[in-house]
Design a protein around this motif. Structure first.
Motif, PDB file in Angstrom:
ATOM      1  N   GLN B 373       0.830  -1.211   0.000  1.00  0.00           N
ATOM      2  CA  GLN B 373       0.000   0.000   0.000  1.00  0.00           C
ATOM      3  C   GLN B 373       0.864   1.262   0.000  1.00  0.00           C
ATOM      4  N   CYS B 374       0.216   2.355  -0.324  1.00  0.00           N
ATOM      5  CA  CYS B 374       0.851   3.684  -0.259  1.00  0.00           C
ATOM      6  C   CYS B 374       2.117   3.770  -1.108  1.00  0.00           C
ATOM      7  N   SER B 377       2.380   7.355  -2.497  1.00  0.00           N
ATOM      8  CA  SER B 377       1.513   8.287  -1.771  1.00  0.00           C
ATOM      9  C   SER B 377       2.128   8.553  -0.398  1.00  0.00           C
ATOM     10  N   ARG B 378       1.726   9.625   0.207  1.00  0.00           N
ATOM     11  CA  ARG B 378       2.098   9.948   1.583  1.00  0.00           C
ATOM     12  C   ARG B 378       3.609   9.967   1.757  1.00  0.00           C
ATOM     13  N   CYS B 385      -2.891  11.312   0.800  1.00  0.00           N
ATOM     14  CA  CYS B 385      -3.380   9.940   0.714  1.00  0.00           C
ATOM     15  C   CYS B 385      -4.235   9.841  -0.544  1.00  0.00           C
ATOM     16  N   SER B 386      -4.042   8.790  -1.329  1.00  0.00           N
ATOM     17  CA  SER B 386      -4.767   8.681  -2.595  1.00  0.00           C
ATOM     18  C   SER B 386      -6.182   8.135  -2.441  1.00  0.00           C
ATOM     19  N   ARG B 387      -6.521   7.804  -1.225  1.00  0.00           N
ATOM     20  CA  ARG B 387      -7.894   7.525  -0.813  1.00  0.00           C
ATOM     21  C   ARG B 387      -8.596   6.305  -1.425  1.00  0.00           C
ATOM     22  N   VAL B 388      -8.291   5.946  -2.645  1.00  0.00           N
ATOM     23  CA  VAL B 388      -9.034   4.824  -3.226  1.00  0.00           C
ATOM     24  C   VAL B 388      -8.251   3.518  -3.154  1.00  0.00           C
ATOM     25  N   CYS B 389      -6.932   3.598  -2.922  1.00  0.00           N
ATOM     26  CA  CYS B 389      -6.114   2.392  -3.063  1.00  0.00           C
ATOM     27  C   CYS B 389      -6.344   1.381  -1.944  1.00  0.00           C
ATOM     28  N   CYS B 390      -6.692   1.853  -0.728  1.00  0.00           N
ATOM     29  CA  CYS B 390      -6.978   0.888   0.327  1.00  0.00           C
ATOM     30  C   CYS B 390      -8.244   0.110  -0.017  1.00  0.00           C
ATOM     31  N   ASP B 415      -1.401   2.709   7.183  1.00  0.00           N
ATOM     32  CA  ASP B 415      -2.656   2.860   7.928  1.00  0.00           C
ATOM     33  C   ASP B 415      -3.685   2.402   6.936  1.00  0.00           C
ATOM     34  N   MET B 417      -7.033   3.081   5.216  1.00  0.00           N
ATOM     35  CA  MET B 417      -8.056   4.117   5.078  1.00  0.00           C
ATOM     36  C   MET B 417      -9.388   3.466   4.742  1.00  0.00           C
TER      37      MET B 417
HETATM   38  S1  SF4 Z   1      -5.744   5.049   0.353  1.00  0.00           S
HETATM   39 FE1  SF4 Z   1      -4.488   3.666   1.554  1.00  0.00          FE
HETATM   40  S2  SF4 Z   1      -2.942   2.966   0.125  1.00  0.00           S
HETATM   41 FE2  SF4 Z   1      -3.845   4.750  -0.775  1.00  0.00          FE
HETATM   42  S3  SF4 Z   1      -2.494   6.384  -0.117  1.00  0.00           S
HETATM   43 FE3  SF4 Z   1      -4.190   6.303   1.334  1.00  0.00          FE
HETATM   44  S4  SF4 Z   1      -3.448   4.980   2.956  1.00  0.00           S
HETATM   45 FE4  SF4 Z   1      -2.074   4.667   1.225  1.00  0.00          FE
END
Ligand code: SF4
Ligand SMILES: Cc1cc2nc3c(=O)[nH]c(=O)nc-3n(C[C@H](O)[C@H](O)[C@H](O)COP(=O)(O)OP(=O)(O)OC[C@H]3O[C@@H](n4cnc5c(N)ncnc54)[C@H](O)[C@@H]3O)c2cc1C
Ligand code: SF4
Ligand code: SF4
Ligand code: SF4
Ligand code: SF4
Ligand code: SF4
Lengths: 591, 638
Positions: B373-374, B377-378, B385-390, B415, B417
């Motif tokens: 993950q991430c 990002s971050r 946070c790219s918000r959709v990847c989790c 973390d 999300m």
């Molecule tokens: S959505 Fe999850 S994987 Fe994507 S940047 Fe945010 S915390 Fe990382």
């Protein structure tokens, strides 16, 4: 300090956050001391340093500037502009001796009523510790009061001297309005003074040949402007016509016309006198920078103010009291202009330091005054004789107290003012020289090493046409191994930098500046050296902004003479970048 | 809850009103729309966006009835106010709110004696119908040409009193308030001190009032057409929302096809098919007569201002000019191309969206999958946070477990999300045996090859040693970055980008779909990475906002705008660079450059006036003269 003295605070708050925060304190019935009155502006970005200086100059004990939190500005980024300006101004207040603690910048949001109330409580506490402002409020001159007697709650206005209505509105920036002319003034008295002025300045000898208008750089750019026509009016005794004429403020008092006048009419001095009459008549005149510079000068007339300028001389050899042959070095405005124009790439802050270092190198240990004030040149040439005289008297006392018999200045305006006008208005009659003259007398002692550069020189009006000094700067540059290339207009014909005394800067000024920079660049010189910090500021201002011509046509570095020499003498490491005043102030001026 | 029950709308297990990801404002009952926290836990900006979306949906139903009941107000002609000031001062008791602390009679008496004041009175409630009538009467009886009300705050009451003045034939701008309640009687107890301060405030307001000038209100006709830039799901939803209100829309898409990123997705967490839904939306917009689709087209130039934008469209072979009253930016984003992790070197390393397609297309084959993950990002370069990847990882993990219950899935995360109701899927995944292992951001996982086998190394704060995991497949949840060309578009539109290159809104909390410049709105991933339902809600909101401008017909611009004194202007451009709204431009005038202000764009902030060194530009109603007069009055020199 009288027992029941209470600090008077001006608040300037943005509509959306800080003013709303103050309202919120009200809605929540939070109590705070009644020492503050708020002026509402839409955005803190509207706040001109002139507003703050006007308040201090009229006797405010403290000024609170408040806007939205950093990222919350209703207008995106106005508060960042406010921050830069207020922080730079805080440095200026330190330099002039008023102290940055009297100016506060706070970010208060619409719901932070408690923060507002607490901020006022705390500010009042601080100001009570600092005591009353050393600057006392002036009082309106008789006959120009715009308020009838208000009754008991207004009793006890502080008064030291008179203030004209024109002065009060100065910096308004709007064209003169006929309705503002005080009908209270007595034209006959005015007429007498005016006729004396006409006689003294040689206007009566005018042949109406029009050579003045033909040679005037303003007339070339503004066809409504003509010195000859003004003189005609003066000869017809049309005092009012002249004194209410917008064009009275367009003259640069550069004296170019006087070089050509076959009958010796001193037009610049005539203009100076006519402006004084106009001010007495209630005219506001025209000023650039919203009059901020003039208010900064006026407030320095307060005898109780304690400036401290010694920091500039750290590590250099200076004295406080003069022996028989000692020079007094008079630095002028450089330190606070550096801070005030922090948004322009001006480099004038080191002039005092470079000057004293050069004098030391020449074997001179000058007397310097910690509490030096502005010479007041710009007040005098803006027609504000009374304020000039008040300031000059304070300075003259301080100069006399050092015991010095001769003065060296790095600024041509200080030079002219101390040499000529202090005599008339403050009874100070000492030998005065420009630093270029003093250094050129023994240039060999300076240890200048060859720069090998091609440079060109600006002949500042005050130094050249007014005081007749043309050669010493050139001699010094030659001693530094520089080759001096002359511009198309040089020495007595030199083109003025476009503004004098911060009066009426504008389109015409910019056009002259561009023309001057083009002349400089056309010589092939890498650097335009100026012996005057004002020329340096105005020309830098022009070259740093947008230009109506391709940039390479005006591409020349602008440098003060002392900076150039100090570098050639190895007294500075390199030309320092202008210090960003905001960085220095950020931990103090801010919430 | 009972109200919800009465309306008969469905709700979820938690009691939140049920809405779908592709119709985030619609409830199960047509004509009833849900917004705010009633439909799920959410923060302020999302709440505001969804509220606006719901309003837009409701408005669409009512579009036919627009302006059916409005009556145009008639005003008397404005009287000439150019003579000497004749100021009337109205001191309010506000019941006992002011009069309880401030001696209002004394303030009135003092006001009467100020220069320019020809009349003063006190009122019990100045803002009451009776109080306003008294102002109108006094304007007529005493030929007043300026009015000062000493009462509460201009922030709430100035509009009312300005209107009152206008009704009596005075220009709206010939009015000034002294705030003697919120900033005086309510915050001070001592009667004498409060009275003195109230008198000071009145003196300051009177001093300014004497210098007030009548100002025009500009009325600008609006072109009733919108432009939507970007034809992803956000752009489609915005275009649909605008068309639903009866306005024509130009929908501009750079690619050959509409649909954007959704065409690359196969599933959503809640089990819908984004590809089909995107195709539906494309078809719907395609058949809507009000929407004119321009594919293979970009916006190459924009001039004008709210209500009247002139737009140049560039379709490669030909250029076309269109006019638009408002603009929505929905240019979306794209997957960041990962670096490291053997990405691009070993085809068993892929992005999570690629994995999603493989699973959906039945091409998935692996016994042990490691998801990282991430990625991108971050970090320092992209702190967001790219918000959709989790969600994407959860979705993939659940699909794998469903297809191949035996396959091992290990998710390496920082973390998770799983905000709002996504937490349920996190729980489901753990129940299905997906292993979640936290890694330390300072030591991100690495991928290497041992012989032919993929090997993932990870240092987790949950276990002491560095773990070596052999994997058949590595899926990288990579960052979402702004669409290419965002910077150029931001310059064309003169709207700001944030540090990461996404478009930034006017106010982070309260104006989530507006740009600071009037008439331009934003939606979808162009603003920041987020999920489908949020993108659509934001797009419906932006569409509604864009349509509300078109519905106005004319646009009233503020009269107190910036003004240039051309003779004093040096053409330095400082004002141009500080104006937050791009309202100033430099124009050649003879050999000089001179600043000129577009009153339709100016918001009267005055930043230009504060910055201009040669005092050449000022803002009407807050001129230097007026402010200096108030300062002098405060310092008792007037
Ligand atoms: S959505 Fe999850 S994987 Fe994507 S940047 Fe945010 S915390 Fe990382
Ligand atoms: C890899 C990836 C995985 C995702 N997974 C999920 C998920 O599982 N669940 C979820 O809810 N969301 C997911 N998303 C987010 C998803 O992209 C959005 O929910 C939705 O597709 C965004 O729609 P949009 O219209 O804002 O942007 P986009 O779909 O990006 O559409 C923007 C459109 O604008 C066009 N465009 C760009 N610039 C210009 C220009 N200058 N001029 C004209 N046209 C232009 C583009 O060609 C594109 O067609 C994912 C996104 C990505 C990138
Ligand atoms: S002093 Fe200079 S600006 Fe003034 S009239 Fe003479 S030449 Fe012109
Ligand atoms: S040229 Fe001089 S007076 Fe004019 S704006 Fe620049 S610094 Fe100010
Ligand atoms: S005008 Fe303001 S202060 Fe007066 S009654 Fe109304 S609310 Fe109260
Ligand atoms: S900042 Fe002032 S002088 Fe410069 S361009 Fe703008 S209006 Fe003109
Ligand atoms: S007032 Fe503000 S918005 Fe208007 S031109 Fe000046 S800086 Fe721009």
């Amino acid at each position: 300090m009288s027992k029941d003295w209470e600090p008077s605070i001006l608040g300037i708050c943005c509509n959306w956050c800080a003013y709303a925060g103050a309202d919120m304190a009200g809605v929540s019935r939070m109590q705070y001391p009644p020492n503050v009155e708020i002026i509402r502006v839409m955005c803190s970005g509207r706040i001109d340093p002139a507003f703050i200086l006007r308040a201090f100059r009229l006797g405010a004990d403290g000024v609170l500037v408040a806007g939205c939190h950093e990222a919350d500005c209703h207008y995106v980024s106005g508060n960042q502009s406010a921050r830069r300006r207020v922080e730079a101004l805080a440095d200026v207040l330190d330099t002039v001796g008023l102290g940055r603690d009297r100016l506060r910048l706070r970010w208060i949001s619409a719901n932070e009523g408690a923060l507002f109330a607490e901020g006022i409580r705390d500010f009042v506490e601080t100001l009570k510790k600092l005591g009353p402002s050393p600057i006392e409020a002036p009082k309106l001159a008789k006959g120009v009061t715009t308020r009838t007697q208000g009754g008991d709650v207004f009793a006890g206005g502080r008064s030291t001297r008179n203030l004209s209505r024109g002065e009060l509105h100065e910096g308004g920036g709007s064209p003169l309005r006929e309705s503002e002319l005080a009908s209270e003034s007595d034209p006959s008295v005015n007429q007498v003074d005016f006729q004396a002025l006409v006689a003294e300045t040689g206007v009566l000898n005018c042949l109406e040949c029009g050579k003045c208008t033909a040679s005037c750089p303003v007339a070339r750019r503004d066809e409504t402007f003509s010195p000859r026509r003004t003189i005609e009016k003066a000869l017809e005794g049309l005092a009012e016509d002249i004194e209410t004429d917008r064009l009275l403020w367009s003259c640069l008092t550069c004296r170019t016309c006087e070089q050509r006048c076959p009958s010796g009419v001193s037009y610049s001095e005539f203009v100076r006198g006519a402006r004084a009459e106009a001010k007495r008549l209630g005219q506001q005149g025209r000023t650039s920078h919203s009059g901020a510079n003039h208010d900064l000068m006026r407030l320095q007339a307060a005898p109780k103010l304690k400036p401290n300028r010694m920091a500039a001389y750290e590590g250099l050899k200076v004295k406080e009291k003069a022996g028989k042959d000692d020079w007094l070095y008079f630095a002028g405005c450089a330190p606070y202009y550096q801070a005030l124009y922090s948004e322009l790439p001006v480099q004038v802050g080191n002039i005092p330091r470079d000057s004293v270092a050069l004098l030391n190198r020449a074997g001179i240990v000058p007397v310097v005054m910690a509490a030096e004030r502005c010479c007041g040149h710009d007040l005098l040439w803006n027609g504000d004789v009374e304020d000039f005289a008040a300031l000059a008297r304070v300075s003259a006392e301080a100069i006399k107290a050092t015991g010095a018999r001769k003065i060296v200045t790095s600024c041509p305006e200080c030079y002219r003012t101390l040499a000529v006008d202090f005599k008339e208005h403050a009874g100070l009659d000492l030998e005065v020289k420009h630093i270029s003259e003093v250094l050129a007398a023994d240039a060999g002692a300076l240890g200048l090493s060859g720069t090998g550069e091609v440079v060109t020189v600006q002949d500042a009006c005050r130094l050249g046409r007014q005081m007749g000094v043309y050669d010493p700067p050139r001699e010094l540059l030659a001693a530094a191994g520089a080759q001096v290339a002359e511009m198309a207009h040089t020495r007595g014909d030199a083109l003025c930098c476009g503004v004098s005394a911060w009066v009426s800067c504008g389109q015409c000024s910019k056009s002259m500046q561009v023309a001057r920079l083009k002349e400089a660049a056309a010589t092939g010189a890498s650097t335009l050296v100026t012996p005057c910090l004002k020329c340096s500021i105005h020309l830098t201002c022009a070259s740093s902004g947008e230009l109506p011509v391709p940039r390479q046509e005006v591409d020349v570095k602008i440098m003060d003479l002392t900076a150039y020499l100090a570098r050639a003498a190895g007294l500075t490491v390199a030309a320092e970048e202008p210090e960003p005043a905001m960085a220095a102030a950020s931990d103090k001026g801010d919430a | 809850m009972s109200a919800v029950a009465e309306l008969g709308v469905e709700h979820d297990n938690y009691g939140f009103i049920k809405t779908g990801p592709f119709a985030p404002a619609d409830t199960s009952v047509p004509g009833v729309y849900a917004l705010g926290a009633a439909a799920g836990p959410r923060d302020i900006p999302e709440t505001v966006a969804r509220a606006t979306a719901a309003a837009a949906r409701a408005q669409a139903l009512l579009a036919g009835e627009r302006n059916a009941l409005t009556v145009k107000k008639e005003y008397p002609e404005e009287k000439d106010a150019s003579g000497e000031p004749r100021i009337g001062v109205f001191v309010c008791h506000c019941g006992s709110n002011i009069a309880g602390t401030v001696d209002v009679e004394k303030v009135k008496h003092l006001a009467e004696n100020l220069a320019g004041v020809v009349y003063a009175e006190t009122n019990l409630y100045t803002c009451s119908a009776e109080g306003c009538e008294k102002i109108r009467e006094a304007i007529a009886a005493h030929d007043l040409n300026r009015v000062v009300v000493a009462a509460c705050t201009p922030r709430t009451h100035e509009p009312l009193f300005r209107e009152t003045c206008r009704e009596a034939g005075l220009n709206r701008y010939l009015f000034e308030m002294a705030n003697v309640r919120d900033q005086c009687s309510w915050v001070h107890k001592d009667r004498e001190q409060a009275t003195k301060k109230a008198a000071d405030l009145v003196r300051m307001s009177v001093a300014k009032a004497g210098l007030l000038k009548p100002l025009p209100m500009y009325e600008i006709p609006v072109t009733p057409v919108a432009l939507v830039i970007g034809g992803g799901i956000a752009g489609l939803a915005a275009a649909e929302a605008i068309a639903a209100q009866g306005f024509e829309v130009h929908l501009v898409e750079r690619e050959k096809n509409l649909g954007g990123n959704l065409l690359k997705l196969r599933t959503t967490l809640s089990g819908e098919n984004p590809y089909d839904r995107a195709a539906d939306a494309v078809a719907k917009v395609g058949s809507n007569k009000l929407v004119k689709v321009h594919t293979g087209t970009t916006v190459s130039a924009v001039s004008g201002y709210v209500g009247n934008f002139q737009v140049e469209l560039d379709a490669g072979s030909k250029k076309e000019n269109i006019a638009a009253g408002s603009i929505v930016v929905a240019t979306g984003g794209r997957e960041w191309s990962p670096e490291g992790f053997l990405a691009g070197e070993d085809d068993r390393v892929m992005t999570s969206s690629e994995l999603e397609r493989r699973i959906a297309d039945g091409k998935f084959e692996a016994q042990r999958v490691v998801m990282v993950q991430c990625v991108g990002s971050r970090c320092e370069e992209r702190p967001y946070c790219s918000r959709v990847c989790c969600g994407l990882a959860l979705k993939n993990a659940l699909s794998i477990k469903e297809q191949e219950p035996g396959a091992e899935v290990i998710v390496l995360y920082r973390d998770l999300m799983a905000h709002g109701l996504k937490e349920d899927y996190f729980t489901l995944a753990r129940e299905a045996g997906v292993v979640f292992l936290r890694y330390n951001p300072d030591e991100p996982p690495t991928v290497s090859k041992a012989g032919d086998a993929l090997q993932v190394q990870v240092a987790s704060p949950e276990v002491d040693e560095t773990l070596e995991i052999a994997a058949d497949l590595v899926a990288l949840s990579v960052a979402i970055v702004p669409a290419e060309g965002s910077k150029e578009l931001s310059e064309i539109l003169k709207v700001p980008l944030d540090a990461a290159g996404f478009f930034s809104e006017a106010h982070i909390k309260l104006r989530p779909v507006d740009f600071a410049s009037d008439g331009i709105f934003l939606a979808g991933v162009a603003h920041s990475p987020k999920e489908i339902s949020e993108n659509i809600a934001q797009a419906q909101a932006a569409g509604g906002r864009a349509a509300s401008i078109l519905a106005r017909g004319v646009f009233a611009a503020e009269g107190a705008v910036a003004k240039v004194d051309e003779e004093a202007c040096r053409g330095c451009g400082v004002c141009v660079s500080v104006c937050p709204y791009g309202a100033i431009s430099l124009a050649a005038k003879g050999e000089a450059l001179v600043a000129s202000v577009n009153p339709a764009l100016c918001k009267s902030c005055g930043t230009c006036a504060g910055a201009c060194l040669s005092t050449a530009i000022t803002t009407e109603h807050f001129t230097n003269e007026q402010i200096f007069a108030a300062i002098a009055a405060k310092m008792e020199v007037v």
